[in-house]
Design a protein around this motif. Structure first.
Motif: not given
Length: 273
Positions: A31-33, A147-150, A26-27
Motif C-alpha cells: 500500500l505505502i509503495e 490511502l487505504f487497505s482493508s 506485506i499488505i
C-alpha cells in the motif's frame, strides 16, 4: 462487535504483533509503495489503526519532513511503537511523531488538518464505514489523499462456511467501498482487489494465528473456541479446504486511494467521464 473486547485482544497481541502479522505487514508495504507513484508532498499525515508503527517508519523514509500522527485504540500497540525509537532518535531526531490513543469512529481532530490519511488493515473494525469515510474526508485538506487497505467479502471464506458465519466480521465488497467513496465526496478513486493465502501445517495452528492477530470477531458470547467438541468440528471443517496437505486461510483485500473533492461541480464532471 464488542470493541472493549477487541481492544483487549490487540493489547494482548501487541508485544508479538510484528512477528505474527506477516501478511498484514506485506499488505501495508504494498500500500505505502504506491505513494512512490503518486504526486503528493504532505506536511501532516494521519495513520489510522497504526498498530506497532511499521507504517510510520516507511512513511518517514518517503516524507522525512512530515509530521506523522499514529492513531490506534490499543494503547499497548502504541507503546510498542514508541519503544522502537532509540534514545538517540528520541533526543536528536527532527522528525515529528505523535501517538494518539483513540477510536477511529471518534477521530479527535479538527477538519482540514491532514494532507494524507492512511489506514491499512483497520477499517473493518469501524462500526460505521460510511461515517468513518465522511469524517476522513472532513479531516483532509483540499487535494488531500486517502490511502487505504482493508479485507473484503471473501476474507476467511473457509470460516464463513462454518456454523452460519459466527466467527468472522461482515466484510464489505469492493463495489460497496466504491459507493461509499463516491457518497462522501472523494474523486478519482483507484481500487485494486488482491488475494492472499496463508498456509499452515494444521488447522489448530491456523486458528491460533487468527487469535494472535485479532482478525476474527470479538464477542463475549463467543467464549474462546466454545469447548473441545466445537473445536474438533471446526478443525474437521477447515481440513476440507486443505491443499497439498496444508490448511489454508484465504484473504481478499482492497488496496485503494482517492482524493478529497474540491467542489461539487468538479465532482459531477468527473463522474460523467
Amino acid at each position: 462487535m464488542n470493541k472493549l473486547k477487541k481492544i483487549k485482544d490487540f493489547n494482548s497481541a501487541a508485544e508479538h504483533y510484528d512477528q505474527d502479522a506477516v501478511m498484514q505487514s506485506i499488505i501495508a508495504e504494498e500500500l505505502i509503495e504506491r505513494l512512490n507513484y503518486i504526486k503528493i508532498n504532505p506536511n501532516r499525515i494521519l495513520d489510522i489503526g497504526s498498530a506497532t508503527g511499521k507504517n510510520s517508519i516507511l512513511l518517514e523514509k518517503i516524507f522525512p519532513d512530515a509530521e506523522i500522527y499514529e492513531l490506534d485504540f490499543s494503547l499497548d500497540m502504541l507503546k510498542v511503537s514508541m519503544n522502537k525509537r532509540t534514545s538517540f532518535k528520541k533526543i536528536f531526531s527532527s522528525k515529528k511523531r505523535y501517538f494518539v490513543n483513540a477510536d477511529m469512529d471518534q477521530l479527535p481532530f479538527h477538519d482540514n488538518t491532514f494532507d494524507l490519511i492512511i489506514s491499512s488493515n483497520s477499517i473493518q473494525w469501524s462500526e460505521n464505514v460510511n461515517l468513518l469515510f465522511k469524517n476522513i474526508n472532513n479531516l483532509l485538506t483540499i487535494d488531500g489523499l486517502f490511502l487505504f487497505s482493508s479485507f473484503l467479502k471473501n476474507t476467511l471464506i473457509e470460516l464463513q462456511q462454518f456454523k452460519v458465519n459466527e466467527l468472522t466480521q461482515n466484510f464489505l465488497t469492493i463495489q460497496e467501498y466504491a459507493e461509499i467513496l463516491n457518497n462522501n465526496n472523494f474523486y478519482d478513486p483507484v481500487l485494486i482487489r488482491d488475494e492472499y493465502q496463508n498456509q499452515y501445517d494444521d488447522a489448530l495452528s491456523a486458528l491460533r494465528d487468527l487469535k494472535k492477530i485479532g482478525v476474527t470477531k470479538s464477542e463475549d458470547s463467543h467464549k474462546s473456541l466454545r469447548g473441545k467438541n466445537y473445536l474438533l468440528k471446526l478443525i474437521d471443517h477447515l481440513d476440507q479446504f486443505k491443499k497439498n496437505n496444508k490448511n489454508i486461510l484465504s484473504y481478499e483485500v482492497i488496496l485503494g486511494h482517492a482524493w478529497k473533492i474540491r467542489n461539487a461541480e468538479e465532482h459531477v464532471i468527473r463522474l460523467m467521464k
